[in-house]
Design a protein around this motif. Sequence first.
Motif, short mmCIF file in Angstrom:
data_model
loop_
_atom_site.label_atom_id
_atom_site.label_comp_id
_atom_site.label_asym_id
_atom_site.label_seq_id
_atom_site.Cartn_x
_atom_site.Cartn_y
_atom_site.Cartn_z
N VAL A 78 0.84 -1.21 0.00
CA VAL A 78 0.00 0.00 0.00
C VAL A 78 0.87 1.25 0.00
N LEU A 79 1.85 1.29 0.88
CA LEU A 79 2.68 2.49 1.01
C LEU A 79 3.54 2.73 -0.22
N ALA A 80 3.85 1.69 -0.97
CA ALA A 80 4.59 1.89 -2.22
C ALA A 80 3.78 2.68 -3.23
N GLU A 81 2.45 2.53 -3.20
CA GLU A 81 1.58 3.26 -4.13
C GLU A 81 1.00 4.53 -3.51
N ASP A 82 0.98 4.62 -2.18
CA ASP A 82 0.40 5.78 -1.49
C ASP A 82 1.26 6.08 -0.26
N PRO A 83 2.44 6.70 -0.46
CA PRO A 83 3.44 6.80 0.61
C PRO A 83 3.00 7.57 1.85
N GLU A 84 2.06 8.49 1.73
CA GLU A 84 1.65 9.31 2.88
C GLU A 84 0.53 8.68 3.69
N ALA A 85 0.11 7.50 3.31
CA ALA A 85 -1.04 6.88 3.94
C ALA A 85 -0.68 6.22 5.27
N LEU A 86 -1.69 5.84 6.01
CA LEU A 86 -1.57 5.01 7.20
C LEU A 86 -2.27 3.68 6.94
N VAL A 87 -1.82 2.63 7.61
CA VAL A 87 -2.42 1.30 7.46
C VAL A 87 -2.67 0.75 8.85
N ALA A 88 -3.88 0.22 9.07
CA ALA A 88 -4.23 -0.33 10.39
C ALA A 88 -5.26 -1.44 10.22
N PRO A 89 -5.40 -2.30 11.24
CA PRO A 89 -6.39 -3.39 11.16
C PRO A 89 -7.76 -2.93 11.61
N TYR A 90 -8.78 -3.69 11.24
CA TYR A 90 -10.11 -3.43 11.76
C TYR A 90 -10.87 -4.75 11.83
N THR A 91 -12.01 -4.73 12.52
CA THR A 91 -12.90 -5.88 12.63
C THR A 91 -14.08 -5.67 11.70
N MET A 92 -14.44 -6.70 10.95
CA MET A 92 -15.54 -6.64 10.00
C MET A 92 -16.85 -6.95 10.71
N SER A 93 -17.88 -6.12 10.44
CA SER A 93 -19.17 -6.33 11.11
C SER A 93 -19.97 -7.47 10.50
N GLY A 94 -19.80 -7.71 9.21
CA GLY A 94 -20.52 -8.77 8.53
C GLY A 94 -19.73 -10.06 8.51
N GLY A 95 -20.10 -10.93 7.58
CA GLY A 95 -19.43 -12.22 7.47
C GLY A 95 -18.87 -12.44 6.09
N THR A 96 -17.80 -13.21 5.98
CA THR A 96 -17.20 -13.57 4.70
C THR A 96 -16.88 -15.06 4.71
N ASP A 97 -16.38 -15.53 3.58
CA ASP A 97 -15.98 -16.94 3.49
C ASP A 97 -14.81 -17.27 4.41
N ALA A 98 -14.15 -16.27 4.95
CA ALA A 98 -13.05 -16.55 5.88
C ALA A 98 -13.53 -17.39 7.06
N LYS A 99 -14.80 -17.29 7.42
CA LYS A 99 -15.32 -18.10 8.52
C LYS A 99 -15.16 -19.59 8.24
N HIS A 100 -15.34 -19.98 6.99
CA HIS A 100 -15.18 -21.39 6.63
C HIS A 100 -13.70 -21.75 6.44
N PHE A 101 -12.96 -20.91 5.76
CA PHE A 101 -11.56 -21.23 5.50
C PHE A 101 -10.73 -21.22 6.78
#
Length: 446
Positions: free
Chosen positions: A372-395
């Motif tokens: 991300v920072l290679a394409e947008d050097p001034e940005a910040l990156v952080a984690p978050y929790t998703m409110s909905g559901g995805t296939d990650a629950k199965h994988f």
Amino acid sequence: MDPEASTNSPDTDPAGEVVDLCRELIRFDTSNYGEPDGSGGPGERKAAEYVAGLLEEVGIESRLYEGTPGRTNVVAHWGGGDPTRTDGLLLHGHLDVVPAAAEDWQVDPFAGEIVDGYVWGRGAVDMKDFDAMLLSLVRARQRAGRLPDRPIVLCFTADEEAGGHHGAQVLVEQHREEFEGCTDAVGEVGGFSTTVRGRRLYLIEAAEKGMAWMKLTARGRAGHGSMINDDNAVTRLAGAVARIGAHQWPVRLSPTMEVLLATVADLAGTEATPENAPALIEEFGGAARMLGAVIRNTANPTQLQAGYKVNVIPTEATAHLDGRFLPGYEDEFFTTLRELCGDDIEWDFLSHQQPWETPYDGDLVAAMTRSVLAEDPEALVAPYTMSGGTDAKHFRNLGLRSYGFAPLRLPADLDFTALFHGVDERVPIDALQFGARVFDRFLTDA
């Protein structure tokens, strides 16, 4: 190889096909009406065959799997040129979408139109945009001979919008061998930008709330509507539904959200605490509707049904409930829900899936951040929790470390989270191209 070397030719540019592929995928109506037996709607078969054809065209073999006729999944193996790399990476996206009522839209939701610099259509952000990014960069790298050293499993699933029971769950339970050797998984709903106090902040999904889709049933004594009845199922159910809908769930901060709120607090010149968490969430503007739901458990009544005639008190009344609970707070959620319902309300689960949370650390997180920072050097990156559901629950049942990373650099004034399952769903063209470039860098580094 330097990722920038791939941009010299349109055929080998990782972003070269992303817009056209996104439009083509949208034109496949893969509406999922959520019937438990997998019926209803056109299914994913035609879209899956299209994806398999795109991979075959550049020499990548894939397999199609169906647990239910028409609910089709695509799995392909790619890369792995370095024999010392045994840590496979699963990249997954789903092909189904929620339905769209054309009369509510400014454009045909299944036409894949370009208007005002955006690709419009159902699935533009959930999640045919990410499918298009993967296909565009995989095809470009395959043509250029830039295969990743790490073994990659490409997976395009059915039925995610109804819990994945005819999609990812089928693959995990019946075709587990396809994922042998995978240690990490990357899917949807992460890597998109928000703007907080003038700074772009890219959110990587590192956790997901659990899901409890429930049917609540109250039973009582049937009778004439003109008479006194102190055993009315409708009254009993309505009381429970009202209590659930009005309940104020307490703030609970998971490790993932502690990191995110600390990042925002730093921008705001304060410290993150449970007491000021709601105020910090408001810094996200429109995204607060989603992020506000991941500092507490939630339970929203969504459907009600009772009776068959105005002057007949029925014996049964039912409600449907969309409950979501944070990692580590499932017991609290169900204990509170039982108290709100009372002992006379019966429960049945339509879908009950566990939450998950992956530590926000390690080489994969570092690779996502660098890309991300290679394409947008001034940005910040952080984690978050998703409110909905995805296939990650199965994988996650395969023991994989999971993240959501479908990078998009978005305009500050775009209410992006409102577009998920919303009317006039659309994604900026330049965000699609940005995402393909970022993910190309990520695959080089991962």
